[in-house]
Design a protein around this motif. Structure first.
Motif, PDB file in Angstrom:
ATOM      1  N   VAL A   1       0.851  -1.190   0.000  1.00 16.26           N
ATOM      2  CA  VAL A   1       0.000   0.000   0.000  1.00 16.26           C
ATOM      3  C   VAL A   1       0.886   1.239   0.000  1.00 16.26           C
ATOM      4  O   VAL A   1       1.822   1.342   0.794  1.00 16.26           O
ATOM      5  N   PHE A   2       0.590   2.182  -0.894  1.00 18.16           N
ATOM      6  CA  PHE A   2       1.272   3.468  -0.951  1.00 18.16           C
ATOM      7  C   PHE A   2       0.241   4.529  -0.593  1.00 18.16           C
ATOM      8  O   PHE A   2      -0.840   4.556  -1.178  1.00 18.16           O
ATOM      9  N   GLY A   3       0.557   5.385   0.365  1.00 17.71           N
ATOM     10  CA  GLY A   3      -0.406   6.408   0.748  1.00 17.71           C
ATOM     11  C   GLY A   3       0.054   7.220   1.934  1.00 17.71           C
ATOM     12  O   GLY A   3       1.242   7.327   2.204  1.00 17.71           O
ATOM     13  N   ARG A   4      -0.915   7.756   2.657  1.00 17.62           N
ATOM     14  CA  ARG A   4      -0.654   8.629   3.800  1.00 17.62           C
ATOM     15  C   ARG A   4      -1.141   7.968   5.082  1.00 17.62           C
ATOM     16  O   ARG A   4      -2.201   7.362   5.093  1.00 17.62           O
ATOM     17  N   VAL A   5      -0.371   8.164   6.141  1.00 16.52           N
ATOM     18  CA  VAL A   5      -0.825   7.700   7.450  1.00 16.52           C
ATOM     19  C   VAL A   5      -1.793   8.750   7.971  1.00 16.52           C
ATOM     20  O   VAL A   5      -1.458   9.925   8.092  1.00 16.52           O
ATOM     21  N   ASP A   6      -3.023   8.327   8.245  1.00 17.19           N
ATOM     22  CA  ASP A   6      -4.066   9.213   8.763  1.00 17.19           C
ATOM     23  C   ASP A   6      -4.179   8.920  10.252  1.00 17.19           C
ATOM     24  O   ASP A   6      -4.752   7.921  10.656  1.00 17.19           O
ATOM     25  N   ASP A   7      -3.596   9.801  11.069  1.00 13.05           N
ATOM     26  CA  ASP A   7      -3.533   9.576  12.508  1.00 13.05           C
ATOM     27  C   ASP A   7      -4.160  10.767  13.235  1.00 13.05           C
ATOM     28  O   ASP A   7      -3.517  11.458  14.018  1.00 13.05           O
ATOM     29  N   ASP A   8      -5.445  11.027  12.929  1.00 12.25           N
ATOM     30  CA  ASP A   8      -6.155  12.145  13.546  1.00 12.25           C
ATOM     31  C   ASP A   8      -6.359  11.898  15.037  1.00 12.25           C
ATOM     32  O   ASP A   8      -6.419  10.761  15.502  1.00 12.25           O
ATOM     33  N   LEU A   9      -6.497  12.982  15.770  1.00 12.52           N
ATOM     34  CA  LEU A   9      -6.725  12.916  17.202  1.00 12.52           C
ATOM     35  C   LEU A   9      -8.024  12.165  17.487  1.00 12.52           C
ATOM     36  O   LEU A   9      -9.035  12.386  16.814  1.00 12.52           O
ATOM     37  N   PHE A  10      -8.025  11.276  18.443  1.00 14.99           N
ATOM     38  CA  PHE A  10      -9.180  10.469  18.867  1.00 14.99           C
ATOM     39  C   PHE A  10      -9.632   9.462  17.808  1.00 14.99           C
ATOM     40  O   PHE A  10     -10.761   9.010  17.821  1.00 14.99           O
ATOM     41  N   GLU A  11      -8.773   9.120  16.845  1.00 20.81           N
ATOM     42  CA  GLU A  11      -9.095   8.108  15.834  1.00 20.81           C
ATOM     43  C   GLU A  11      -7.969   7.091  15.783  1.00 20.81           C
ATOM     44  O   GLU A  11      -6.822   7.399  16.072  1.00 20.81           O
ATOM     45  N   VAL A  12      -8.317   5.878  15.377  1.00 22.95           N
ATOM     46  CA  VAL A  12      -7.319   4.845  15.180  1.00 22.95           C
ATOM     47  C   VAL A  12      -6.544   5.176  13.903  1.00 22.95           C
ATOM     48  O   VAL A  12      -7.130   5.578  12.898  1.00 22.95           O
ATOM     49  N   ALA A  13      -5.224   5.037  13.931  1.00 18.56           N
ATOM     50  CA  ALA A  13      -4.399   5.313  12.750  1.00 18.56           C
ATOM     51  C   ALA A  13      -4.766   4.358  11.614  1.00 18.56           C
ATOM     52  O   ALA A  13      -5.037   3.176  11.836  1.00 18.56           O
ATOM     53  N   SER A  14      -4.813   4.905  10.410  1.00 17.72           N
ATOM     54  CA  SER A  14      -5.084   4.099   9.219  1.00 17.72           C
ATOM     55  C   SER A  14      -4.255   4.660   8.073  1.00 17.72           C
ATOM     56  O   SER A  14      -3.616   5.693   8.203  1.00 17.72           O
ATOM     57  N   ILE A  15      -4.254   3.965   6.953  1.00 17.07           N
ATOM     58  CA  ILE A  15      -3.555   4.451   5.765  1.00 17.07           C
ATOM     59  C   ILE A  15      -4.591   4.860   4.742  1.00 17.07           C
ATOM     60  O   ILE A  15      -5.473   4.082   4.385  1.00 17.07           O
ATOM     61  N   GLU A  16      -4.508   6.104   4.277  1.00 20.10           N
ATOM     62  CA  GLU A  16      -5.345   6.602   3.187  1.00 20.10           C
ATOM     63  C   GLU A  16      -4.577   6.256   1.908  1.00 20.10           C
ATOM     64  O   GLU A  16      -3.590   6.906   1.559  1.00 20.10           O
ATOM     65  N   ALA A  17      -5.008   5.203   1.233  1.00 18.11           N
ATOM     66  CA  ALA A  17      -4.246   4.648   0.107  1.00 18.11           C
ATOM     67  C   ALA A  17      -4.323   5.524  -1.138  1.00 18.11           C
ATOM     68  O   ALA A  17      -5.401   5.951  -1.542  1.00 18.11           O
ATOM     69  N   ASP A  18      -3.150   5.783  -1.726  1.00 18.11           N
ATOM     70  CA  ASP A  18      -3.073   6.399  -3.049  1.00 18.11           C
ATOM     71  C   ASP A  18      -3.083   5.314  -4.115  1.00 18.11           C
ATOM     72  O   ASP A  18      -3.665   5.474  -5.180  1.00 18.11           O
ATOM     73  N   SER A  19      -2.396   4.203  -3.815  1.00 16.83           N
ATOM     74  CA  SER A  19      -2.404   3.054  -4.728  1.00 16.83           C
ATOM     75  C   SER A  19      -2.112   1.792  -3.933  1.00 16.83           C
ATOM     76  O   SER A  19      -1.531   1.839  -2.852  1.00 16.83           O
TER      77      SER A  19
END
Length: 152
Positions: free
Chosen positions: A15-33
């Motif tokens: 997975v290529f993308g961004r780590v989405d680690d917003d406050l009060f949320e579980v970290a996930s990857i917002e996939a670009d590809s």
């Protein structure tokens, strides 16, 4: 692809993308590809359904596929396909170039496999550029990415 391709248990993906680690949320990857090894295919996310964020993000930079250390990348529309010659002609804003596919580990011009290059497809091709006396400029493909199928 409408994000409709079903991954199977045990599929090897990158997975290529961004780590989405917003406050009060579980970290996930917002996939670009996503690269699916069993299909030898990249799936690229649709920008229309992506989250917009003002916060800094980090790219996940894992490369597990063969990468051409040097070469030319050209993008255009497939004008014609010659499956018997393992080649197709690509139009880049009025400039035509022949793309030869026989160096690939699979045949994207046949009716088998996930990637099937057809007339009208928009593709990006990476490979070595050559000049041949009869054919003119020829790109020997190492990697072909379908950007948009003619059918979509």
């Amino acid at each position: 692809y409408g994000e409709a391709h079903q991954l199977l248990d045990g599929d090897n993906v990158t997975v290529f993308g961004r780590v989405d680690d917003d406050l009060f949320e579980v970290a996930s990857i917002e996939a670009d590809s996503v690269y699916v090894k069993s299909l030898n295919t990249f799936f690229h996310a649709n920008d229309a359904d992506e989250e917009v964020t003002a916060l800094p993000y980090h790219y996940v930079a894992l490369v597990s596929t063969p990468v051409a250390p040097s070469g030319t990348t050209l993008t255009g529309t497939v004008k014609s396909v010659d499956a018997d010659e393992d080649s197709f002609t690509m139009d880049m804003a009025g400039i035509e170039i022949t793309v030869e596919t026989y160096d690939l580990a699979y045949n994207p011009l046949d009716d088998m496999g996930f990637q099937q290059i057809d007339k009208g497809d928009r593709v990006s091709v990476t490979g070595s550029l050559d000049y041949e006396f009869i054919d003119g400029q020829v790109l020997h493909a190492n990697v072909i990415t379908t950007i948009q199928d003619a059918a979509s």
